[in-house]
Scaffold this active site. Structure first.
Site, PDB file in Angstrom:
ATOM      1  N   GLY A   1       9.128  -1.037   5.219  1.00 37.25           N
ATOM      2  CA  GLY A   1       8.459  -0.360   5.531  1.00 37.25           C
ATOM      3  C   GLY A   1       9.304   0.973   5.873  1.00 37.25           C
ATOM      4  O   GLY A   1       8.117   1.331   6.455  1.00 37.25           O
ATOM      5  N   GLY A   2       9.716   1.299   5.695  1.00 42.65           N
ATOM      6  CA  GLY A   2      10.980   2.500   7.332  1.00 42.65           C
ATOM      7  C   GLY A   2      10.821   3.572   6.433  1.00 42.65           C
ATOM      8  O   GLY A   2      10.906   4.770   7.260  1.00 42.65           O
TER       9      GLY A   2
ATOM     10  N   ASP B   1       9.080  -4.484  -1.922  1.00 38.47           N
ATOM     11  CA  ASP B   1       7.400  -4.235  -1.770  1.00 38.47           C
ATOM     12  C   ASP B   1       7.308  -5.814  -0.821  1.00 38.47           C
ATOM     13  O   ASP B   1       7.408  -7.296  -1.046  1.00 38.47           O
ATOM     14  CB  ASP B   1       6.956  -4.767  -3.180  1.00 38.47           C
ATOM     15  CG  ASP B   1       5.335  -5.385  -2.833  1.00 38.47           C
ATOM     16  OD1 ASP B   1       4.720  -5.625  -1.659  1.00 38.47           O
ATOM     17  OD2 ASP B   1       4.589  -4.857  -3.638  1.00 38.47           O
TER      18      ASP B   1
ATOM     19  N   LYS C   1       7.732  -0.784  11.741  1.00 39.81           N
ATOM     20  CA  LYS C   1       6.399   0.587  12.635  1.00 39.81           C
ATOM     21  C   LYS C   1       5.443   1.340  11.893  1.00 39.81           C
ATOM     22  O   LYS C   1       5.743   1.580  10.704  1.00 39.81           O
ATOM     23  CB  LYS C   1       8.346   1.311  12.529  1.00 39.81           C
ATOM     24  CG  LYS C   1       7.801   2.755  13.565  1.00 39.81           C
ATOM     25  CD  LYS C   1       8.471   3.423  13.969  1.00 39.81           C
ATOM     26  CE  LYS C   1       7.732   4.583  15.220  1.00 39.81           C
ATOM     27  NZ  LYS C   1       8.077   5.724  13.392  1.00 39.81           N
TER      28      LYS C   1
ATOM     29  N   HIS D   1      -0.952  -1.015  10.943  1.00 39.19           N
ATOM     30  CA  HIS D   1      -2.127  -0.887  11.181  1.00 39.19           C
ATOM     31  C   HIS D   1      -2.969  -0.263   9.903  1.00 39.19           C
ATOM     32  O   HIS D   1      -4.030   0.192   9.802  1.00 39.19           O
ATOM     33  CB  HIS D   1      -2.398   0.715  11.992  1.00 39.19           C
ATOM     34  CG  HIS D   1      -1.490   1.410  11.584  1.00 39.19           C
ATOM     35  ND1 HIS D   1      -1.595   2.717  12.323  1.00 39.19           N
ATOM     36  CD2 HIS D   1      -1.012   2.498  10.235  1.00 39.19           C
ATOM     37  CE1 HIS D   1      -0.541   3.782  12.645  1.00 39.19           C
ATOM     38  NE2 HIS D   1      -0.617   3.104  11.131  1.00 39.19           N
TER      39      HIS D   1
END
Ligand code: SAM
Length: 466
Positions: free
Chosen positions: A277-278, A331, A347, A351
């Site tokens: 998920g960069g 995904d 990173k 959240h």
């Protein structure tokens, strides 16, 4: 007992101010004035001088705590209750371009009637709103009804000329990260927070962990997810502003953060780092430039992969051309395709998700981990507001009798936590909560440390497979 606390706080203030004075004298610096009519990167640069951050934090948080002790509790509660008026007043001035108008007026400032002529807000209402802000250190009223910018109100200035904003209102927040963030928050998050109580009472939303049954959906009256909402044509301006707001927030992150997150120097040559998920690969770009034998895979959703390739072609094309760095459509809820990773870097991703989703992401990574693969999470980690045992290293950073994490000075981190809860039914995590998530997914907490001395906001958390 209370008198002891009061004198301890006064001693903290005294010692910190003396230390600030010494640092300023030794480095021939002056403390920036709050009355300066513009924000200046140069004068703010003094905050990077060693010792300044710690001393200002201690002095400021001790002052706030002292005020809370000295004033009647009704005063403190009243401040909490009426905070919405203050932020609504900020919104009026921000959207009416008042800070840009005052910048153009110069040091003499502008009478409320003149500001009103240019921005269209009724003059007596505007004066009352600006006076309310001036009372709270945003703008200065230098003569009756005459206002100038100060350092705080200047933060709302987009840097554009008033006439240009009027000519192109949709582009007002382009390249103006912090004002864009303020406008975004005062629009989206305020509509949402006004309904927090109602949403929590709602039988469908209150206990939901779903992405469409959120406080956000209730406040914005939508059945969409947060991202689906922005994809709607009528929200084009909001989406555009959101992009610049996020860039503004990213620019405020310490640039060295990624290097401090892990002992990258300790990796063997040709080690594989997967940036899960960069995004467009901003963090990976810094790594690829410094570590020329590191192999990097940036995994993202297809649309972002396209953007990322464009970004890298302009910034570091040879890394892509050589194949040392590559983008991969992936995904993170699906099985992880890279099976020889030394590091899975994740990173500012977790959240955004409720715990059930985080567990799925971490399980997929664990399935693909070698025995020595390290999981490196960079996220905002907020500690409890009580003193904690030593194994929660993110706690207890402020000296007693201060609240352990500097009290309201850490509001930004906790505000983000509220935002993630309302947007996504997600939560920020303490280190102990991460430990718990690791235990459920086959990882073991190895350690955590702060990446950002200024806010204490960013943490790196490392885990290895069990
Ligand atoms: C807040 S951004 C963080 C980006 C980047 N790691 C950084 O720190 O700049 C979260 C990222 O997660 C990506 N994302 C969301 N859902 C995803 C999924 N199911 N699989 C992979 N990436 C996803 C988004 O596209 C977005 O770029």
């Amino acid at each position: 007992m209370t008198l002891t606390s009061i004198s301890q706080l006064v001693q903290l203030i005294d010692a910190s101010v003396k230390s600030l004075q010494k640092i300023c004298i030794d480095n021939e610096l002056d403390f920036p004035s709050m009355d300066a009519p513009s924000f200046s990167n140069e004068s703010e640069a003094f905050r990077t001088t060693p010792g300044i951050i710690e001393s200002t934090k201690i002095a400021a948080s001790a002052c706030l705590q002292l005020a809370a002790i000295l004033l009647p509790p009704s005063h403190t509660l009243y401040q909490l209750v009426t905070g919405d008026y203050l932020s609504a007043a900020v919104r009026v001035c921000l959207e009416a371009n008042v800070s840009e108008l005052l910048k153009e007026a110069g040091p003499a400032g502008l009478h409320a009637s003149k500001i009103s002529e240019k921005c269209g807000i009724e003059q007596f209402k505007l004066a009352q709103i600006m006076r309310y802000l001036a009372l709270n250190h945003c703008y200065r009223e230098v003569k009756p009804n005459v206002f100038v910018n100060n350092g705080v109100s200047a933060m709302m200035d987009t840097g554009k000329a008033h006439k240009d904003i009027i000519a192109d209102p949709q582009g007002k927040y382009d390249l103006a990260g912090f004002p864009a963030f303020c406008s975004h928050h005062l629009d989206i998050n305020h509509k949402m927070s006004a309904f927090l109580w109602d949403a929590l009472q709602d039988p469908e939303i209150g206990h939901s962990r779903e992405l469409t049954k959120t406080v956000f959906a209730r406040g914005l009256n939508t059945t969409e997810t947060y991202w689906g909402f922005y994809a709607q044509p009528e929200n084009q301006f909001r989406h555009r502003r959101f992009g610049f707001a996020m860039q503004g927030i990213a620019a405020m992150q310490p640039s060295e953060m990624i290097f401090k997150a892990f002992d990258w120097d300790g990796l063997a040559p040709n080690s594989v780092v997967v940036d899960v998920g960069g995004g467009i690969g901003t963090a990976s770009l810094s790594l690829a430039k410094r570590y020329t034998d590191m192999i990097i895979v940036i995994q993202e959703l297809p649309k972002v992969v396209e953007e990322g390739k464009r970004f890298w072609k302009s910034k570091f094309p040879e890394a892509l051309d050589s194949g040392r760095v590559r983008f991969e459509d992936h995904d993170f809820f699906n099985p992880q395709p890279v099976l020889n990773a030394s590091v899975f870097l994740i990173k500012q991703v977790l959240h955004n998700w409720p715990d059930d989703y985080i567990i799925k992401i971490l399980c997929q990574l664990r399935e693909a981990a070698k025995t020595d693969t390290v999981l490196v999470i960079i996220d905002n980690v907020v500690p409890y507001v009580c003193r904690m045992p030593k194994d929660d290293s993110s706690s207890n950073v402020a000296p007693e009798p201060l609240l352990p994490n500097y009290g309201p000075l850490s509001n930004a981190a906790y505000t983000l936590k509220m935002t993630m809860m309302c947007h996504f039914n997600a939560k920020e995590h303490t280190v102990l909560e991460f430990k718990d998530l690791f235990e459920q997914t086959g990882w073991r907490l190895q350690g955590s440390h702060s990446l950002d001395q200024r806010s204490g906001f960013w943490q790196a958390i490392q885990a290895i497979s069990v």
